[in-house]
Scaffold this active site. Structure first.
Site, mmCIF file in Angstrom:
data_model
loop_
_atom_site.group_PDB
_atom_site.id
_atom_site.type_symbol
_atom_site.label_atom_id
_atom_site.label_comp_id
_atom_site.label_asym_id
_atom_site.label_seq_id
_atom_site.Cartn_x
_atom_site.Cartn_y
_atom_site.Cartn_z
ATOM 1 N N TYR A 183 86.400 -48.211 54.521
ATOM 2 C CA TYR A 183 87.310 -47.419 55.339
ATOM 3 C C TYR A 183 88.749 -47.769 54.948
ATOM 4 O O TYR A 183 89.241 -48.860 55.239
ATOM 5 C CB TYR A 183 87.121 -47.686 56.831
ATOM 6 C CG TYR A 183 85.749 -47.388 57.395
ATOM 7 C CD1 TYR A 183 84.834 -46.598 56.703
ATOM 8 C CD2 TYR A 183 85.362 -47.894 58.637
ATOM 9 C CE1 TYR A 183 83.576 -46.336 57.231
ATOM 10 C CE2 TYR A 183 84.111 -47.626 59.171
ATOM 11 C CZ TYR A 183 83.221 -46.851 58.458
ATOM 12 O OH TYR A 183 81.974 -46.592 58.980
ATOM 13 N N SER A 237 72.270 -49.874 56.922
ATOM 14 C CA SER A 237 72.493 -48.486 57.328
ATOM 15 C C SER A 237 72.151 -47.542 56.185
ATOM 16 O O SER A 237 72.024 -47.954 55.029
ATOM 17 C CB SER A 237 73.945 -48.274 57.775
ATOM 18 O OG SER A 237 74.835 -48.503 56.702
ATOM 19 N N TYR A 239 75.222 -43.802 64.485
ATOM 20 C CA TYR A 239 76.590 -43.460 64.081
ATOM 21 C C TYR A 239 76.758 -41.950 64.149
ATOM 22 O O TYR A 239 75.784 -41.204 64.148
ATOM 23 C CB TYR A 239 76.978 -44.056 62.729
ATOM 24 C CG TYR A 239 76.443 -43.459 61.448
ATOM 25 C CD1 TYR A 239 76.853 -42.215 61.000
ATOM 26 C CD2 TYR A 239 75.597 -44.205 60.630
ATOM 27 C CE1 TYR A 239 76.404 -41.703 59.802
ATOM 28 C CE2 TYR A 239 75.150 -43.693 59.415
ATOM 29 C CZ TYR A 239 75.549 -42.445 59.005
ATOM 30 O OH TYR A 239 75.101 -41.941 57.804
#
Length: 312
Positions: free
Chosen positions: A58, A156, A204
């Site tokens: 990010y 994930s 998410y």
């Protein structure tokens, strides 16, 4: 605020967390204001939201840097910080997925430096690279856990088969995967496995990347460069169908004197195996709204109505 213990860990988290891909995530969003991002994280912590979720990709490290700035103003032990590694970026702007043990170790060390901490509460393998055996990648994270640099291991963006491979030695405590009212595919395979293997499931995109905020209309268009342009939910026909569902859900939310956002998050928390949600945002007012989710309760009639709306 309600607090839950993540399964297979000693981590107690607020059931409403904070996703921070829009905190310094300049590679994902346009026109981000870093001051707004810092204020949002600070507001979350002041409201008792103790579960902060980020990733090294990010903003290519920038999100972690900004969160690290905020963390210096709080008792580190009062905050559960989750970050992710396994995506490697280069000076030319290119990004590759790299699950090699050597890279994961260096990626974690870099995250610790940016976050201004000597440990991460929850560290995820962000994406599989489809080259490195997952058991090998997770094995390196298990070593880092033994060294005290990670408290719990997550993964994930994996299929059930990949999750099983990664969890061959029972090292996985948390799975993060897409799950929300407009995409319930996780209920088919992933959720049954996590429920049966003492793994917390953290959805998410719990608000369907903005759709369950209830503010989009038929003429809404994503800006150039918005990462959501590749999401199936925003394709023309799927978007129109989703808006119809959203309209009906908004009516139910109004009847319950809450918002669509709070109703959507509360529905996720009502599902077995969901211990926390991590809605994102760009401003502190969004965090204030999300924090009210714990006030929403459902009767069986409410849940049946939601089911009917989704399947209509």
């Amino acid at each position: 605020m309600i607090y839950q213990k993540l399964r297979g860990t000693d981590l107690k988290v607020s059931e409403i967390g904070l996703g921070t891909n829009a905190v310094g995530g300049h590679n994902l969003f346009t026109d981000l204001n870093e001051v707004d991002g810092i204020e949002m994280v600070d507001a979350a912590l002041q409201l008792g939201i103790t579960f902060i979720d980020t990733a090294d990709i990010y903003g290519k490290g920038r999100s972690e840097e900004l969160i690290g700035e905020v963390l210096t103003r709080y008792n580190r032990e009062d905050v559960v910080v989750a970050t992710k590694g396994g995506r490697r970026w280069f000076a030319d702007g290119s990004v590759v997925v790299d699950n090699t043990p050597q890279y994961l170790r260096s990626a974690l060390e870099s995250s610790l430096h940016r976050l201004k901490t000597d440990y991460v509460d929850l560290y995820y393998l962000h994406f599989p690279d489809n080259k490195t055996p997952l058991a090998e990648a997770i094995g390196e994270l298990a070593k880092l856990k033994q060294e005290g640099k990670i408290k719990a291991i997550g993964i994930s963006n994996v299929s059930l088969e990949q999750l099983k491979e990664a969890n061959v030695h029972g090292d996985i405590s948390v799975l993060q995967s897409p799950y929300h009212l407009l995409d319930r595919s996780a209920e088919q395979k992933l959720l049954p496995y996590t429920r049966g293997n003492n793994i917390s499931f953290i959805p998410y995109g719990p608000l369907a990347y903005g759709l369950l905020g209830g503010k989009y209309t038929d003429d809404f268009k994503l800006a150039e460069g918005d990462w959501r342009r590749g999401q199936p939910l925003f394709e023309k026909e799927a978007f129109k169908k989703s808006l119809k569902i959203v309209s009906s859900l908004k009516e139910l939310a109004e009847e319950k004197e809450t918002t669509l956002t709070n109703l959507s998050l509360a529905w996720l928390l009502s599902q077995e195996g969901i211990d926390a949600v991590i809605p994102g945002g760009k401003r502190k007012d969004q965090v204030v709204l999300n924090s009210r989710t714990s006030d929403v309760t459902f009767t069986q009639k409410d849940l049946d109505m939601i089911e009917g709306i989704i399947k209509s």
